[in-house]
Design a protein around this motif. Sequence first.
Motif, PDB file in Angstrom:
ATOM      1  N   GLU A   1       0.782  -1.384  -0.010  1.00  0.00           N
ATOM      2  CA  GLU A   1       0.105   0.130   0.165  1.00  0.00           C
ATOM      3  C   GLU A   1       0.732   1.239   0.020  1.00  0.00           C
ATOM      4  O   GLU A   1       1.765   1.361   0.843  1.00  0.00           O
ATOM      5  N   LYS A   2       0.452   2.221  -0.781  1.00  0.00           N
ATOM      6  CA  LYS A   2       1.382   3.525  -0.715  1.00  0.00           C
ATOM      7  C   LYS A   2       0.816   4.131   0.568  1.00  0.00           C
ATOM      8  O   LYS A   2      -0.220   3.964   1.112  1.00  0.00           O
ATOM      9  N   GLY A   3       1.780   4.965   1.037  1.00  0.00           N
ATOM     10  CA  GLY A   3       1.721   5.330   2.306  1.00  0.00           C
ATOM     11  C   GLY A   3       2.327   4.524   3.370  1.00  0.00           C
ATOM     12  O   GLY A   3       2.168   5.036   4.693  1.00  0.00           O
ATOM     13  N   GLN A   4       2.532   3.368   3.204  1.00  0.00           N
ATOM     14  CA  GLN A   4       2.942   2.545   4.103  1.00  0.00           C
ATOM     15  C   GLN A   4       4.388   1.862   3.765  1.00  0.00           C
ATOM     16  O   GLN A   4       4.583   1.756   2.520  1.00  0.00           O
ATOM     17  N   VAL A   5       5.286   1.727   4.786  1.00  0.00           N
ATOM     18  CA  VAL A   5       6.514   1.198   4.539  1.00  0.00           C
ATOM     19  C   VAL A   5       6.453  -0.386   4.766  1.00  0.00           C
ATOM     20  O   VAL A   5       5.788  -1.069   5.726  1.00  0.00           O
ATOM     21  N   ASP A   6       7.023  -1.062   3.560  1.00  0.00           N
ATOM     22  CA  ASP A   6       6.853  -2.375   3.539  1.00  0.00           C
ATOM     23  C   ASP A   6       8.438  -3.024   3.582  1.00  0.00           C
ATOM     24  O   ASP A   6       9.045  -2.210   2.655  1.00  0.00           O
ATOM     25  N   VAL A   7       8.724  -3.938   3.971  1.00  0.00           N
ATOM     26  CA  VAL A   7       9.746  -4.882   3.909  1.00  0.00           C
ATOM     27  C   VAL A   7       9.327  -6.218   3.461  1.00  0.00           C
ATOM     28  O   VAL A   7       8.762  -6.831   4.064  1.00  0.00           O
ATOM     29  N   VAL A   8       9.839  -6.578   2.088  1.00  0.00           N
ATOM     30  CA  VAL A   8       9.601  -8.037   1.457  1.00  0.00           C
ATOM     31  C   VAL A   8      10.688  -8.636   1.509  1.00  0.00           C
ATOM     32  O   VAL A   8      11.746  -8.351   0.797  1.00  0.00           O
ATOM     33  N   GLU A   9      10.729  -9.914   2.262  1.00  0.00           N
ATOM     34  CA  GLU A   9      12.144 -10.371   2.563  1.00  0.00           C
ATOM     35  C   GLU A   9      11.712 -11.778   2.113  1.00  0.00           C
ATOM     36  O   GLU A   9      10.631 -12.522   2.620  1.00  0.00           O
ATOM     37  N   PHE A  10      12.768 -12.478   1.181  1.00  0.00           N
ATOM     38  CA  PHE A  10      12.669 -13.784   0.762  1.00  0.00           C
ATOM     39  C   PHE A  10      13.746 -14.529   1.477  1.00  0.00           C
ATOM     40  O   PHE A  10      14.483 -14.253   1.697  1.00  0.00           O
ATOM     41  N   TRP A  11      13.113 -15.854   1.865  1.00  0.00           N
ATOM     42  CA  TRP A  11      13.898 -16.596   2.764  1.00  0.00           C
ATOM     43  C   TRP A  11      13.507 -18.027   2.475  1.00  0.00           C
ATOM     44  O   TRP A  11      12.385 -18.628   1.575  1.00  0.00           O
ATOM     45  N   ALA A  12      14.129 -18.772   3.034  1.00  0.00           N
ATOM     46  CA  ALA A  12      13.853 -20.354   3.327  1.00  0.00           C
ATOM     47  C   ALA A  12      14.330 -20.963   4.378  1.00  0.00           C
ATOM     48  O   ALA A  12      15.028 -20.612   5.152  1.00  0.00           O
ATOM     49  N   THR A  13      13.540 -22.322   4.803  1.00  0.00           N
ATOM     50  CA  THR A  13      13.684 -22.834   5.957  1.00  0.00           C
ATOM     51  C   THR A  13      15.461 -23.523   6.003  1.00  0.00           C
ATOM     52  O   THR A  13      16.036 -23.833   7.010  1.00  0.00           O
ATOM     53  N   TRP A  14      15.799 -23.847   4.877  1.00  0.00           N
ATOM     54  CA  TRP A  14      17.047 -24.295   4.697  1.00  0.00           C
ATOM     55  C   TRP A  14      18.330 -23.413   4.581  1.00  0.00           C
ATOM     56  O   TRP A  14      19.374 -23.923   4.631  1.00  0.00           O
ATOM     57  N   CYS A  15      17.996 -22.205   4.591  1.00  0.00           N
ATOM     58  CA  CYS A  15      18.982 -21.110   4.180  1.00  0.00           C
ATOM     59  C   CYS A  15      19.310 -20.447   5.759  1.00  0.00           C
ATOM     60  O   CYS A  15      18.668 -19.941   6.327  1.00  0.00           O
ATOM     61  N   GLY A  16      20.427 -20.940   5.995  1.00  0.00           N
ATOM     62  CA  GLY A  16      21.238 -20.473   7.303  1.00  0.00           C
ATOM     63  C   GLY A  16      21.103 -19.079   7.499  1.00  0.00           C
ATOM     64  O   GLY A  16      20.766 -18.559   8.412  1.00  0.00           O
ATOM     65  N   PRO A  17      21.677 -18.207   6.677  1.00  0.00           N
ATOM     66  CA  PRO A  17      21.797 -16.948   6.818  1.00  0.00           C
ATOM     67  C   PRO A  17      20.302 -16.305   6.741  1.00  0.00           C
ATOM     68  O   PRO A  17      19.883 -15.438   7.769  1.00  0.00           O
ATOM     69  N   CYS A  18      19.319 -16.800   6.171  1.00  0.00           N
ATOM     70  CA  CYS A  18      17.924 -16.433   6.495  1.00  0.00           C
ATOM     71  C   CYS A  18      17.376 -16.472   7.807  1.00  0.00           C
ATOM     72  O   CYS A  18      16.845 -15.866   8.320  1.00  0.00           O
ATOM     73  N   VAL A  19      17.698 -17.851   8.376  1.00  0.00           N
ATOM     74  CA  VAL A  19      17.242 -18.248   9.430  1.00  0.00           C
ATOM     75  C   VAL A  19      17.889 -17.353  10.770  1.00  0.00           C
ATOM     76  O   VAL A  19      17.115 -17.078  11.525  1.00  0.00           O
ATOM     77  N   LYS A  20      19.161 -17.331  10.372  1.00  0.00           N
ATOM     78  CA  LYS A  20      20.041 -16.549  11.415  1.00  0.00           C
ATOM     79  C   LYS A  20      19.290 -14.838  11.574  1.00  0.00           C
ATOM     80  O   LYS A  20      19.345 -14.502  12.588  1.00  0.00           O
ATOM     81  N   GLY A  21      18.839 -14.488  10.557  1.00  0.00           N
ATOM     82  CA  GLY A  21      18.482 -12.983  10.597  1.00  0.00           C
ATOM     83  C   GLY A  21      17.035 -12.779  10.961  1.00  0.00           C
ATOM     84  O   GLY A  21      16.644 -11.871  11.350  1.00  0.00           O
ATOM     85  N   MET A  22      16.250 -13.933  10.909  1.00  0.00           N
ATOM     86  CA  MET A  22      14.791 -13.560  11.309  1.00  0.00           C
ATOM     87  C   MET A  22      14.535 -13.369  12.903  1.00  0.00           C
ATOM     88  O   MET A  22      13.732 -12.616  12.836  1.00  0.00           O
TER      89      MET A  22
END
Length: 171
Positions: A65-86
């Motif tokens: 939505e315009k007027g809203q800040v959004d962060v869309v993050e792509f991740w996976a359960t097998w991705c170590g850096p993804c899980v570490k950053g969650m």
Amino acid sequence: MEPSGNSTPGTQESESQETDTNTDASVAESPATSDAAEHLFGPGSPAPRISIAKWMQGEPAEEIEKGQVDVVEFWATWCGPCVKGMPHMAQLQSEYGDKVKFIGVTREDEEKVALFLDRESPGIDGKTWSEVLTYRIALDDNDATNNAYIQAANRRGIPAAFVVGTSGNIE
């Protein structure tokens, strides 16, 4: 000028512009050049639509939505850096509250993500991932969101996060 194929996203546009004015047809029609121009997506680009098959956690957010800040993050359960950053993403969601909407998008299937959310999160006092994560977790709908963001930005891996500003554009 012939593209080297090692350009950064910021230089791809200038290379494709240079090849357009070049009289050498083999350079102007080079697959590397056309791919670079086709995949040019980044800061200032309008945010693509998100296409979600199922919301696994958190309140559904059917659109950016315009007027809203959004962060869309792509991740996976097998991705170590993804899980570490969650846990950090969860902390940011808690800190910013309604001012920023964090959305974690995965291409994995529902069963795998459900099992992950029910697992204990290491180092966080016996809490499961569903208790730790304070932001939305969603399943991509047939790779539509992945293609609209990751592929369009010519990214090759995850984790990858895109910040969408109040203007509705990638920041």
